[in-house]
Write a protein that holds these residues in place. Structure first.
Motif, PDB file in Angstrom:
ATOM      1  N   PRO A  11       0.815  -1.216   0.000  1.00  0.00           N
ATOM      2  CA  PRO A  11       0.000   0.000   0.000  1.00  0.00           C
ATOM      3  C   PRO A  11       0.851   1.268   0.000  1.00  0.00           C
ATOM      4  O   PRO A  11       2.074   1.208   0.170  1.00  0.00           O
ATOM      5  CB  PRO A  11      -0.805  -0.129   1.301  1.00  0.00           C
ATOM      6  CG  PRO A  11       0.044  -0.977   2.182  1.00  0.00           C
ATOM      7  CD  PRO A  11       0.737  -1.937   1.274  1.00  0.00           C
ATOM      8  N   ARG A 129       2.133  -1.935  -7.307  1.00  0.00           N
ATOM      9  CA  ARG A 129       0.963  -2.541  -6.678  1.00  0.00           C
ATOM     10  C   ARG A 129       0.673  -3.929  -7.250  1.00  0.00           C
ATOM     11  O   ARG A 129       0.078  -4.762  -6.582  1.00  0.00           O
ATOM     12  CB  ARG A 129      -0.282  -1.660  -6.912  1.00  0.00           C
ATOM     13  CG  ARG A 129      -0.193  -0.238  -6.385  1.00  0.00           C
ATOM     14  CD  ARG A 129      -0.138  -0.204  -4.875  1.00  0.00           C
ATOM     15  NE  ARG A 129      -0.156   1.170  -4.348  1.00  0.00           N
ATOM     16  CZ  ARG A 129       0.839   2.040  -4.441  1.00  0.00           C
ATOM     17  NH1 ARG A 129       1.967   1.696  -5.028  1.00  0.00           N
ATOM     18  NH2 ARG A 129       0.724   3.258  -3.926  1.00  0.00           N
ATOM     19  N   ASP A 130       1.074  -4.137  -8.485  1.00  0.00           N
ATOM     20  CA  ASP A 130       0.729  -5.384  -9.194  1.00  0.00           C
ATOM     21  C   ASP A 130       1.961  -6.053  -9.789  1.00  0.00           C
ATOM     22  O   ASP A 130       1.872  -6.776 -10.772  1.00  0.00           O
ATOM     23  CB  ASP A 130      -0.254  -5.066 -10.333  1.00  0.00           C
ATOM     24  CG  ASP A 130       0.350  -4.139 -11.380  1.00  0.00           C
ATOM     25  OD1 ASP A 130       1.340  -3.433 -11.061  1.00  0.00           O
ATOM     26  OD2 ASP A 130      -0.141  -4.131 -12.517  1.00  0.00           O
ATOM     27  N   THR A 146       4.055  -3.966   4.090  1.00  0.00           N
ATOM     28  CA  THR A 146       2.924  -3.247   4.681  1.00  0.00           C
ATOM     29  C   THR A 146       3.370  -2.509   5.935  1.00  0.00           C
ATOM     30  O   THR A 146       4.497  -2.674   6.413  1.00  0.00           O
ATOM     31  CB  THR A 146       1.801  -4.225   5.093  1.00  0.00           C
ATOM     32  OG1 THR A 146       2.309  -5.098   6.118  1.00  0.00           O
ATOM     33  CG2 THR A 146       1.335  -5.066   3.928  1.00  0.00           C
ATOM     34  N   ASP A 180      -5.552   3.689  -0.913  1.00  0.00           N
ATOM     35  CA  ASP A 180      -5.490   2.230  -0.703  1.00  0.00           C
ATOM     36  C   ASP A 180      -6.802   1.574  -1.102  1.00  0.00           C
ATOM     37  O   ASP A 180      -6.812   0.491  -1.685  1.00  0.00           O
ATOM     38  CB  ASP A 180      -5.268   1.902   0.777  1.00  0.00           C
ATOM     39  CG  ASP A 180      -3.839   2.158   1.208  1.00  0.00           C
ATOM     40  OD1 ASP A 180      -2.987   2.416   0.345  1.00  0.00           O
ATOM     41  OD2 ASP A 180      -3.585   2.092   2.426  1.00  0.00           O
ATOM     42  N   ASP A 183      -7.148   1.524  -4.865  1.00  0.00           N
ATOM     43  CA  ASP A 183      -6.165   0.594  -5.453  1.00  0.00           C
ATOM     44  C   ASP A 183      -6.508  -0.867  -5.161  1.00  0.00           C
ATOM     45  O   ASP A 183      -6.254  -1.739  -5.987  1.00  0.00           O
ATOM     46  CB  ASP A 183      -4.751   0.893  -4.921  1.00  0.00           C
ATOM     47  CG  ASP A 183      -4.184   2.197  -5.463  1.00  0.00           C
ATOM     48  OD1 ASP A 183      -4.720   2.702  -6.475  1.00  0.00           O
ATOM     49  OD2 ASP A 183      -3.213   2.713  -4.882  1.00  0.00           O
ATOM     50  N   SER A 184      -7.075  -1.133  -3.980  1.00  0.00           N
ATOM     51  CA  SER A 184      -7.334  -2.543  -3.667  1.00  0.00           C
ATOM     52  C   SER A 184      -8.727  -3.004  -4.078  1.00  0.00           C
ATOM     53  O   SER A 184      -8.984  -4.198  -4.135  1.00  0.00           O
ATOM     54  CB  SER A 184      -7.074  -2.838  -2.194  1.00  0.00           C
ATOM     55  OG  SER A 184      -7.614  -1.834  -1.390  1.00  0.00           O
ATOM     56  N   GLU A 185      -9.604  -2.049  -4.404  1.00  0.00           N
ATOM     57  CA  GLU A 185     -10.954  -2.450  -4.807  1.00  0.00           C
ATOM     58  C   GLU A 185     -11.183  -2.358  -6.308  1.00  0.00           C
ATOM     59  O   GLU A 185     -12.252  -2.696  -6.797  1.00  0.00           O
ATOM     60  CB  GLU A 185     -11.999  -1.617  -4.055  1.00  0.00           C
ATOM     61  CG  GLU A 185     -12.051  -1.970  -2.580  1.00  0.00           C
ATOM     62  CD  GLU A 185     -13.065  -1.159  -1.793  1.00  0.00           C
ATOM     63  OE1 GLU A 185     -13.736  -0.281  -2.372  1.00  0.00           O
ATOM     64  OE2 GLU A 185     -13.177  -1.408  -0.579  1.00  0.00           O
ATOM     65  N   PRO A 190      -6.013  -5.381  -8.947  1.00  0.00           N
ATOM     66  CA  PRO A 190      -6.050  -4.680  -7.660  1.00  0.00           C
ATOM     67  C   PRO A 190      -4.807  -4.987  -6.826  1.00  0.00           C
ATOM     68  O   PRO A 190      -4.141  -5.996  -7.054  1.00  0.00           O
ATOM     69  CB  PRO A 190      -7.299  -5.249  -6.983  1.00  0.00           C
ATOM     70  CG  PRO A 190      -7.515  -6.575  -7.606  1.00  0.00           C
ATOM     71  CD  PRO A 190      -7.038  -6.444  -9.017  1.00  0.00           C
ATOM     72  N   LEU A 191      -4.545  -4.087  -5.885  1.00  0.00           N
ATOM     73  CA  LEU A 191      -3.435  -4.312  -4.961  1.00  0.00           C
ATOM     74  C   LEU A 191      -3.724  -5.535  -4.117  1.00  0.00           C
ATOM     75  O   LEU A 191      -4.705  -5.568  -3.377  1.00  0.00           O
ATOM     76  CB  LEU A 191      -3.296  -3.094  -4.042  1.00  0.00           C
ATOM     77  CG  LEU A 191      -2.402  -3.278  -2.807  1.00  0.00           C
ATOM     78  CD1 LEU A 191      -0.951  -3.469  -3.214  1.00  0.00           C
ATOM     79  CD2 LEU A 191      -2.537  -2.102  -1.864  1.00  0.00           C
ATOM     80  N   ARG A 192      -2.921  -6.550  -4.278  1.00  0.00           N
ATOM     81  CA  ARG A 192      -2.999  -7.679  -3.345  1.00  0.00           C
ATOM     82  C   ARG A 192      -1.682  -8.435  -3.338  1.00  0.00           C
ATOM     83  O   ARG A 192      -0.879  -8.324  -4.251  1.00  0.00           O
ATOM     84  CB  ARG A 192      -4.177  -8.592  -3.656  1.00  0.00           C
ATOM     85  CG  ARG A 192      -4.150  -9.216  -5.007  1.00  0.00           C
ATOM     86  CD  ARG A 192      -5.355 -10.154  -5.191  1.00  0.00           C
ATOM     87  NE  ARG A 192      -5.366 -10.611  -6.575  1.00  0.00           N
ATOM     88  CZ  ARG A 192      -4.581 -11.560  -7.053  1.00  0.00           C
ATOM     89  NH1 ARG A 192      -3.723 -12.180  -6.272  1.00  0.00           N
ATOM     90  NH2 ARG A 192      -4.629 -11.889  -8.328  1.00  0.00           N
TER      91      ARG A 192
END
Ligand code: C5P
Length: 222
Positions: A11, A129-130, A146, A180, A183-185, A190-192
Motif C-alpha cells: 500500500p 501494486r501489481d 505493509t 489504498d 487501489d485494492s478495490e 487490484p493491490l494484493r
C-alpha cells in the motif's frame, strides 16, 4: 537471464521506494519505480485538462507521451517528453488523482508492457501494486511490504516536515486510506499480495531492518 528480478508491492507509504532503492544499490540492480510512471501520466492528463475517469482521453495522452526513467548514480529522475517532472509528480493534486488514471484496463496493459520490457534483462528491483501478481509473475523474489495506516501517515508527515513542507497528519491519513481503498478495490489488477510473496510488516521496524531481511532472502535464492 543472468540476474534475478525482485518485486516489491504494498500500500501507499509503506516505504517501498526507499527500501527498493537501497536494495538495488546494494546489489547493483536497477530500481524501477512503476508508481512514477502512473504519476507522470496523471500529471500530463491534468496538464492537458483531460478527464482522469475517461479511459479514451487518458489513452490518447499515453499514446502521445514519452515517459522515461533516468538513472544516474543512485538518484532517479522521471522525464515526460524529455522534461524532468520528478518534483511535479509528487504534488498533492497528482497524488489524489493517480488512482483514477490507474484504474483503466488499456492504461494498465500498456504500462505493464513497458514495465516488462524494462525488466527483460533481469537485475531489477521493481516496486508498485501489481508487480508480483501481473507485471513479473515469475520474479525470483516477491515482497509484500505493509505497515499500519497510522504509521504510514506518520512517516509521510515526518518526511514533509523534514523537507520544510507543510503537512497535516489527519489529512494524510485520510488521503492514504482513500488511495489504498481505490487501489485494492479496483477491477483490474487490484493491490494484493501474490500467493508466493513474502509479507513484511514494517510498522515497528526500521528501513535498515527491512533491507537486511530482503538482502538475506536474496542470498537464499542465489
Ligand atoms: O507508488 P506510488 O504511490 O507512487 O503509486 C501511485 C499510484 O499509482 C498508486 O496509488 C496506484 O494507483 C498506481 N499504481 C498502480 N500500479 C503500480 C504502481 C502504481 O496502479 N504498479
Amino acid at each position: 537471464r543472468k540476474q534475478m528480478n525482485i518485486a516489491i508491492d504494498g500500500p501507499a507509504g509503506a516505504g517501498k521506494s526507499t527500501v527498493a532503492k537501497m536494495v538495488a544499490e546494494k546489489l547493483s540492480f536497477i530500481y524501477i519505480d512503476t508508481g512514477a510512471m502512473y504519476r507522470a501520466l496523471t500529471y500530463e492528463v491534468l496538464n492537458r485538462k483531460m478527464d482522469v475517469n475517461n479511459e479514451a482521453e487518458v489513452m490518447g495522452v499515453l499514446n502521445n507521451t514519452k515517459i522515461q526513467l533516468l538513472i544516474n548514480k543512485g538518484s532517479q529522475s522521471i522525464l515526460l517528453n524529455g522534461e524532468d517532472v520528478s518534483e511535479e509528480i509528487r504534488s498533492t493534486l497528482v497524488t489524489n488523482n493517480v488512482s483514477y488514471v490507474a484504474k483503466h484496463l488499456e492504461v494498465r496493459k500498456e504500462m505493464v508492457k513497458r514495465q516488462q520490457q524494462l525488466a527483460d534483462e533481469g537485475g531489477t528491483v521493481m516496486d508498485g501494486r501489481d508487480i508480483g501478481t501481473m507485471v513479473l509473475p515469475n520474479a525470483e523474489l516477491k515482497i509484500f511490504l505493509t505497515a499500519s495506516v497510522d504509521e504510514r501517515a506518520r512517516r509521510r508527515h515526518e518526511e514533509y516536515l523534514s523537507k520544510g513542507q507543510p503537512s497535516d497528519l489527519e489529512k494524510l491519513k485520510t488521503e492514504i486510506s482513500r488511495r489504498d481503498k481505490i487501489d485494492s478495490e479496483r477491477e483490474i489488477a487490484p493491490l494484493r499480495k501474490a500467493e508466493d510473496a513474502i509479507e513484511i510488516n514494517s510498522t515497528s521496524m526500521t528501513i535498515e531492518d527491512v533491507v537486511q531481511i530482503i538482502l538475506s532472502l536474496v542470498e537464499e535464492r542465489r
